[in-house]
Every structure is written in C-alpha cells, then in structure tokens.
Design a protein around this motif. Sequence first.
Motif, short mmCIF file in Angstrom:
data_model
loop_
_atom_site.label_atom_id
_atom_site.label_comp_id
_atom_site.label_asym_id
_atom_site.label_seq_id
_atom_site.Cartn_x
_atom_site.Cartn_y
_atom_site.Cartn_z
N ASP A 1 0.83 -1.20 0.00
CA ASP A 1 0.00 0.00 0.00
C ASP A 1 0.87 1.26 0.00
OD1 ASP A 1 -2.40 -1.44 0.08
OD2 ASP A 1 -2.35 -1.56 2.26
N SER A 2 1.93 1.24 0.78
CA SER A 2 2.83 2.38 0.86
C SER A 2 3.47 2.68 -0.49
CB SER A 2 3.92 2.12 1.91
OG SER A 2 4.86 3.18 1.94
N TYR A 3 3.91 1.64 -1.18
CA TYR A 3 4.53 1.84 -2.50
C TYR A 3 3.53 2.40 -3.50
CZ TYR A 3 8.34 -1.20 -0.78
OH TYR A 3 9.38 -1.75 -0.08
N ILE A 4 2.30 1.91 -3.48
CA ILE A 4 1.30 2.40 -4.42
C ILE A 4 0.90 3.84 -4.06
CG2 ILE A 4 -1.03 2.07 -5.33
CD1 ILE A 4 0.91 -0.03 -6.31
N LYS A 5 0.82 4.13 -2.80
CA LYS A 5 0.49 5.49 -2.36
C LYS A 5 1.58 6.47 -2.77
CE LYS A 5 -0.99 8.07 1.73
NZ LYS A 5 -1.29 7.98 3.19
N ASP A 6 2.83 6.11 -2.60
CA ASP A 6 3.99 6.93 -2.98
C ASP A 6 3.89 8.35 -2.45
OD1 ASP A 6 6.26 5.84 -4.03
OD2 ASP A 6 5.62 5.88 -6.11
N ALA A 7 3.67 8.47 -1.16
CA ALA A 7 3.60 9.79 -0.53
C ALA A 7 4.99 10.36 -0.34
CB ALA A 7 2.87 9.68 0.81
N ASN B 1 6.93 5.15 -19.06
CA ASN B 1 6.79 6.60 -18.99
C ASN B 1 5.43 6.96 -18.40
OD1 ASN B 1 9.26 6.62 -20.21
ND2 ASN B 1 8.59 7.60 -22.10
N THR B 2 5.43 7.98 -17.54
CA THR B 2 4.26 8.26 -16.72
C THR B 2 4.11 9.75 -16.47
OG1 THR B 2 4.43 6.12 -15.58
CG2 THR B 2 3.21 7.86 -14.44
N ILE B 3 2.86 10.20 -16.40
CA ILE B 3 2.57 11.54 -15.94
C ILE B 3 1.81 11.41 -14.62
CG2 ILE B 3 0.39 11.73 -17.24
CD1 ILE B 3 1.16 14.73 -17.68
N VAL B 4 2.16 12.26 -13.66
CA VAL B 4 1.59 12.21 -12.31
C VAL B 4 0.98 13.57 -11.99
CG1 VAL B 4 2.06 11.81 -9.86
CG2 VAL B 4 3.34 10.53 -11.61
N TRP B 5 -0.20 13.57 -11.38
CA TRP B 5 -0.82 14.83 -11.01
C TRP B 5 -1.54 14.70 -9.67
CZ3 TRP B 5 -2.70 11.38 -14.47
CH2 TRP B 5 -4.04 11.00 -14.39
N LEU C 1 -8.74 3.55 -1.45
CA LEU C 1 -7.48 3.22 -2.11
C LEU C 1 -7.12 4.23 -3.20
CD1 LEU C 1 -7.85 -0.66 -2.40
CD2 LEU C 1 -6.83 0.71 -0.56
N VAL C 2 -7.83 5.35 -3.22
CA VAL C 2 -7.51 6.44 -4.14
C VAL C 2 -6.63 7.42 -3.37
CG1 VAL C 2 -8.42 8.36 -5.50
CG2 VAL C 2 -9.58 6.14 -5.51
N TYR C 3 -5.37 7.46 -3.72
CA TYR C 3 -4.39 8.25 -2.98
C TYR C 3 -4.21 9.63 -3.59
CZ TYR C 3 -3.57 3.51 -1.30
OH TYR C 3 -3.75 2.26 -0.79
N ARG C 4 -3.43 10.44 -2.93
CA ARG C 4 -3.29 11.85 -3.33
C ARG C 4 -2.76 11.99 -4.76
NH1 ARG C 4 1.01 15.61 -2.74
NH2 ARG C 4 0.28 17.78 -2.59
N ARG C 5 -1.77 11.19 -5.11
CA ARG C 5 -1.19 11.29 -6.45
C ARG C 5 -1.91 10.34 -7.41
NH1 ARG C 5 4.26 11.88 -3.59
NH2 ARG C 5 4.87 14.01 -4.12
N TRP C 6 -2.32 10.87 -8.56
CA TRP C 6 -2.90 10.09 -9.64
C TRP C 6 -1.83 9.93 -10.72
CZ3 TRP C 6 -8.73 10.23 -10.82
CH2 TRP C 6 -9.47 10.40 -9.64
N SER C 7 -1.87 8.81 -11.46
CA SER C 7 -0.85 8.58 -12.48
C SER C 7 -1.44 7.88 -13.69
CB SER C 7 0.31 7.76 -11.90
OG SER C 7 -0.13 6.49 -11.44
N PHE C 8 -0.77 8.07 -14.82
CA PHE C 8 -1.18 7.50 -16.11
C PHE C 8 0.09 7.13 -16.86
CE2 PHE C 8 -2.12 7.87 -20.61
CZ PHE C 8 -3.41 7.37 -20.78
N ASN D 1 8.89 11.46 -3.77
CA ASN D 1 8.23 10.47 -4.63
C ASN D 1 7.25 11.09 -5.61
OD1 ASN D 1 9.52 8.21 -3.34
ND2 ASN D 1 8.14 8.51 -1.61
N PHE D 2 7.57 12.30 -6.06
CA PHE D 2 6.67 13.01 -6.97
C PHE D 2 6.46 12.26 -8.28
CE2 PHE D 2 10.96 14.43 -7.95
CZ PHE D 2 11.01 14.41 -9.34
N ALA D 3 7.41 11.40 -8.68
CA ALA D 3 7.28 10.65 -9.93
C ALA D 3 6.55 9.33 -9.75
CB ALA D 3 8.66 10.40 -10.54
N ALA D 4 6.14 9.01 -8.52
CA ALA D 4 5.44 7.75 -8.21
C ALA D 4 6.21 6.54 -8.74
CB ALA D 4 4.02 7.78 -8.78
N GLY D 5 7.52 6.52 -8.50
CA GLY D 5 8.37 5.47 -9.04
C GLY D 5 8.10 4.09 -8.48
N HIS D 6 7.81 4.00 -7.17
CA HIS D 6 7.52 2.68 -6.58
C HIS D 6 6.27 2.09 -7.19
CE1 HIS D 6 9.74 5.03 -3.51
NE2 HIS D 6 10.37 3.89 -3.30
N ARG D 7 5.25 2.91 -7.32
CA ARG D 7 4.00 2.48 -7.94
C ARG D 7 4.25 1.99 -9.36
NH1 ARG D 7 -0.51 7.02 -8.62
NH2 ARG D 7 -0.43 6.91 -6.34
#
Length: 323
Positions: A167-173, A277-281, A234-241, A177-183
Amino acid sequence: MKFFKKYTIEACMLSVFLLFTSCSSDDNAKEDFGGEEQGGDTTPIDPKKEAAIALYNDFYLASSQTAQDSQWIDGNPSTCNAGSVKKSTRDKIMMRLQYYRRATGLTNVITENMSKSAKAQEAALMMKVNGTLSHSPPKDWICYTENGKEAAGKSNLTTGSGVRAIDSYIKDAGSNNFAAGHRRWLLWPKLQEIGIGNTDRSNVIWVIGNAGNVPEDNPNFIAWPPQGFVPGRLVYRRWSFSIAGADFKNASIQMKDSNGVDISLSIEDVKNSFGDNTIVWVPEGIQSNISSDTFYKVILKNVIINNTPKDFEYEVILFNPDN
C-alpha cells in the motif's frame, strides 16, 4: 449521477527501467462490505462494480494482516542474522500486489524468486538496523553484506512491513516520490517476478531485472486510480497514467466531476526513470471517505506516441465497499 461516455484508447508499449527513491509506510483499512444497495433498493448492481467488489474482497481483504501473521522470524540484529519471512506472510504480500495489478487490468501472474528474496532479506535487515533507507548502502553500515547492497540497488524500499508496504509503495507519498516510481515498478506490465525481504520495520521488494514480455492482453494504459470502479479508500493523493514510450512533456490534464465541473489539479514534474513513462498529477478536493459512488472524468491531451499526438479520456468511479 450521470455516466460518461467511454472511449477506446490505443497505445504502444516499450521497456524502461532505472533507479528510484524511497518512501514511508502507512496503514490500510480492512473493513467488510455488503454488495447490495441499502433501504430495500432492488436496482441491479452494475456488473463492473460487482467485479470490482469481488476483486477487493478476494484479493485485498483476503490479504489483510492478522495477529498471527509474523512479519519476521529468527532475525537477530545483534548477530546480523537476517532471519526469514513466513510463507503465509509472503503469500499475502504477493496477493496484495496482485490486487493492485488486477485492478489496473493486468492479469499476468507475478512469481517470487527465492534467490532474490534471500538477498532482499539481507537488505531488509540492513535498513532496519541502520534506521534509514538507501539504494547504495555504504560498507560501514551495520550488518552490511554485498548481497544486501545488490538487492537494495534493485528494489523498492520502505520502513513499513508486510502487506502495508505494498500500500505504501502504491500510495507513494512524500516530496521525494513526486514521480510515483515505486507504484510504476509494481504496476509495470513487464514485471514477472519479485524478491521479498521483510522485517518488523522494513520491507524490500526486488523489482529490477529479468523483465518479461508485454502481456498479450495488456491494457491500453496503466493508471492509478484505475479506469472504472475503485474503492475510494485506495484512491491516494497522487494520480498517475502510464504508457511505455509515451512523451508527456507537453501533455495537459483536465478532470471533471459528474456535473461537468472542473477539478483543480497540479501536474508533477515528468521523470522517465521508473518502469513505463508516466505523468503524475494531484487533484484537489478528492474525498476518499465516501458514502455513495463518486464519478470523475480524466482527459489527457497531446500525449505523443510514435511522434503522433493523441488524446485520452476515461472515467474513475469511487465507491465505498462497506455499503
């Protein structure tokens, strides 16, 4: 509430992998749920929501930690004995990972590489006894080993343990971890095996190396939260695509609620060093503790794929699995 029109999204997949940063742990909720509407409403449940509830029940809740799930056995920091992790605990860690992957549409099964797990266990001990995280631990660290150093350089690291680490890796707080690399590593379509190291205060998941092929049924994109129904908690602060090989440098993102009102958001700096490659917002005002289904539409424009700009649009529907 009104439903949004769904669109077919086409994309290509390429492979990318480098190093990443460390993160901190957090707790999960692990509540039971009911699958029917309250108040005697006999309206049939949406089959896709029903599938999302079943997935949550069969994989997320089923992998919840209990008092009997020992996180670390036979370990001894004073003698630098890395100890081991019970199979039942490792199985739950694998199941929690499979939940997140299946929620995004990935169906390929991830296996545990026991050789990598043995090295990851040495790395987990190093993180615990030194009280910090490092992908390049120095030789003067307490309980330093070459095996542990190798694993640290190829793994996700957290101060959490057990399934909560996933959960911590997916959350990537955290600001690092602005790039959500663990996720991105855990939701990488080409991931086929991991190594697991775990103590009562550290977790190591080996993710780099021995990549497989892109699955034949690979989704058109990987997003978290994913397209469709997802538990709000399970919807965390950072969203990614994510799309392999995509260029997001000049992409724009817009979000709307079910009434068509724009959601304010900020886009994190794009960094292509983790998985695909990913965009995070970060959208503002998203409530994860909800009582009824909550809809959002995500619109991405000017995503460059094979030198061609493409637009994407999908909906995310937060639900409360306890209702």
